[in-house]
Design a protein around this motif. Structure first.
Motif, PDB file in Angstrom:
ATOM      1  N   MET A  97       0.687  -1.096  -0.384  1.00 32.31           N
ATOM      2  CA  MET A  97      -0.308   0.016   0.301  1.00 32.31           C
ATOM      3  C   MET A  97       0.578   1.441  -0.089  1.00 32.31           C
ATOM      4  N   THR A  98       2.233   1.137   0.815  1.00 31.93           N
ATOM      5  CA  THR A  98       2.427   2.423   1.147  1.00 31.93           C
ATOM      6  C   THR A  98       3.517   2.597  -0.314  1.00 31.93           C
ATOM      7  N   ASN A  99       4.041   1.262  -0.454  1.00 32.05           N
ATOM      8  CA  ASN A  99       4.347   1.624  -2.257  1.00 32.05           C
ATOM      9  C   ASN A  99       3.472   2.107  -3.009  1.00 32.05           C
ATOM     10  N   GLN A 100       2.651   1.641  -3.457  1.00 29.81           N
ATOM     11  CA  GLN A 100       1.088   2.482  -4.483  1.00 29.81           C
ATOM     12  C   GLN A 100       1.635   4.266  -4.133  1.00 29.81           C
ATOM     13  N   LEU A 101       0.629   4.028  -2.492  1.00 28.37           N
ATOM     14  CA  LEU A 101       0.800   5.967  -2.320  1.00 28.37           C
ATOM     15  C   LEU A 101       1.500   6.551  -2.681  1.00 28.37           C
ATOM     16  N   ASP A 102       2.878   5.997  -2.875  1.00 27.47           N
ATOM     17  CA  ASP A 102       4.133   6.947  -2.979  1.00 27.47           C
ATOM     18  C   ASP A 102       3.626   7.088  -4.608  1.00 27.47           C
ATOM     19  N   ARG A 103       3.634   6.302  -5.556  1.00 34.68           N
ATOM     20  CA  ARG A 103       3.233   7.134  -6.568  1.00 34.68           C
ATOM     21  C   ARG A 103       2.103   6.996  -6.666  1.00 34.68           C
ATOM     22  N   LEU A 104       1.047   6.734  -6.660  1.00 34.30           N
ATOM     23  CA  LEU A 104      -0.197   8.069  -6.720  1.00 34.30           C
ATOM     24  C   LEU A 104       0.688   9.675  -6.969  1.00 34.30           C
ATOM     25  N   GLN A 105       0.710   9.695  -5.021  1.00 32.60           N
ATOM     26  CA  GLN A 105       1.954  10.506  -4.467  1.00 32.60           C
ATOM     27  C   GLN A 105       2.096  11.785  -5.889  1.00 32.60           C
ATOM     28  N   LYS A 106       3.135  10.725  -5.881  1.00 34.73           N
ATOM     29  CA  LYS A 106       4.149  11.181  -6.808  1.00 34.73           C
ATOM     30  C   LYS A 106       3.255  11.422  -8.290  1.00 34.73           C
ATOM     31  N   ALA A 107       2.749  11.390  -9.164  1.00 33.65           N
ATOM     32  CA  ALA A 107       1.566  11.332  -9.486  1.00 33.65           C
ATOM     33  C   ALA A 107       0.736  12.576  -9.503  1.00 33.65           C
ATOM     34  N   GLY A 108       0.969  12.880  -8.754  1.00 32.30           N
ATOM     35  CA  GLY A 108      -0.176  14.000  -8.429  1.00 32.30           C
ATOM     36  C   GLY A 108      -1.372  13.458  -8.191  1.00 32.30           C
ATOM     37  N   LEU A 109      -1.979  12.436  -8.409  1.00 30.48           N
ATOM     38  CA  LEU A 109      -3.346  12.001  -8.311  1.00 30.48           C
ATOM     39  C   LEU A 109      -4.138  11.626  -6.209  1.00 30.48           C
ATOM     40  N   ILE A 110      -3.088  11.178  -6.209  1.00 32.99           N
ATOM     41  CA  ILE A 110      -3.510  11.518  -4.152  1.00 32.99           C
ATOM     42  C   ILE A 110      -3.164  12.938  -3.274  1.00 32.99           C
ATOM     43  N   GLU A 111      -3.322  12.831  -2.165  1.00 34.57           N
ATOM     44  CA  GLU A 111      -2.088  13.790  -0.998  1.00 34.57           C
ATOM     45  C   GLU A 111      -3.265  12.806   0.198  1.00 34.57           C
ATOM     46  N   ARG A 112      -1.544  13.230   1.144  1.00 35.12           N
ATOM     47  CA  ARG A 112      -1.456  12.352   2.114  1.00 35.12           C
ATOM     48  C   ARG A 112      -1.789  13.687   3.119  1.00 35.12           C
ATOM     49  N   ARG A 113      -2.068  13.721   4.507  1.00 36.94           N
ATOM     50  CA  ARG A 113      -2.505  14.858   4.734  1.00 36.94           C
ATOM     51  C   ARG A 113      -3.226  14.167   6.418  1.00 36.94           C
ATOM     52  N   PRO A 114      -2.489  15.225   7.975  1.00 31.73           N
ATOM     53  CA  PRO A 114      -2.906  14.742   9.205  1.00 31.73           C
ATOM     54  C   PRO A 114      -4.414  14.254   9.044  1.00 31.73           C
ATOM     55  N   ASN A 115      -4.941  13.736   9.463  1.00 34.18           N
ATOM     56  CA  ASN A 115      -6.123  13.331  10.286  1.00 34.18           C
ATOM     57  C   ASN A 115      -7.051  13.926  11.378  1.00 34.18           C
ATOM     58  N   PRO A 116      -7.511  14.590  11.393  1.00 31.26           N
ATOM     59  CA  PRO A 116      -8.097  15.551  11.890  1.00 31.26           C
ATOM     60  C   PRO A 116      -8.736  14.941  13.479  1.00 31.26           C
ATOM     61  N   ALA A 117      -9.080  13.203  12.929  1.00 30.87           N
ATOM     62  CA  ALA A 117     -10.157  12.673  14.119  1.00 30.87           C
ATOM     63  C   ALA A 117      -9.356  12.224  14.371  1.00 30.87           C
ATOM     64  N   ASP A 118      -7.502  12.117  14.193  1.00 25.00           N
ATOM     65  CA  ASP A 118      -7.184  11.200  15.148  1.00 25.00           C
ATOM     66  C   ASP A 118      -5.621  11.787  15.171  1.00 25.00           C
ATOM     67  N   ARG A 119      -4.762  12.584  15.537  1.00 24.68           N
ATOM     68  CA  ARG A 119      -3.799  12.730  15.465  1.00 24.68           C
ATOM     69  C   ARG A 119      -2.335  11.685  14.932  1.00 24.68           C
TER      70      ARG A 119
END
Length: 163
Positions: free
Chosen positions: A86-108
């Protein structure tokens, strides 16, 4: 005659008393899955610049509904993928500008993975084409046959997933 039929016929000649239906079903399911993937899914997604598993991540976020965000744990549980995969998939998708990771406001302690505008546009544009592509793979079966096959596979999956 296809390869599965040839192999089953050979086994029937060698061990005629053996009930080979389970082997035949397993071989046919595996073969159909490989063919659909190789002939329909992989080329389709390659033309759109994503891998099938990457699109699974994007589509999972999209079908989660607004704000199109899930935790990485929710994603890998739904997609039955390892956390490393999953981490590898997310890294590729973030690099491609298709997803973003951000802090979860419900769980720091956790992050949220969400679709970017580009990711949302890609999924919204691609899903109808993807369904049409899959329909071509099943075109030799009538609508009624597809519904019967779907019901039988759902029954089998229910059994296997609760065992």
């Amino acid at each position: 005659m296809n390869r599965v039929s040839v192999a089953i016929d050979q086994w029937r000649q060698e061990i005629p008393e053996l009930d080979l239906l389970p082997m035949e079903l397993t071989a046919r399911l595996n073969t159909v899955s490989r063919h659909v993937s190789a002939q329909y899914l992989e080329p389709f997604f390659q033309q759109r610049g994503v891998q099938p598993r990457e699109f699974d991540v994007l589509a999972t976020l999209r079908r989660a509904g607004e704000p199109y965000a899930l935790t990485p744990t929710q994603l890998f549980e739904v997609l039955m993928m390892s956390s490393g995969g999953m981490t590898n998939q997310l890294d590729r998708l973030q690099k491609a500008g298709l997803i973003e990771r951000r802090p979860n406001p419900a769980d720091r302690r956790s992050m949220l993975v969400s679709l970017t505008d580009a990711g949302l546009a890609l999924v919204n544009e691609t899903i109808p084409q993807h369904v049409e592509n899959e329909a071509r793979a099943f075109a030799p079966l009538s609508r009624e046959e597809q519904q019967t096959l779907n019901a039988l596979l759902a029954k089998l999956m229910d059994h296997l997933e609760t065992e």
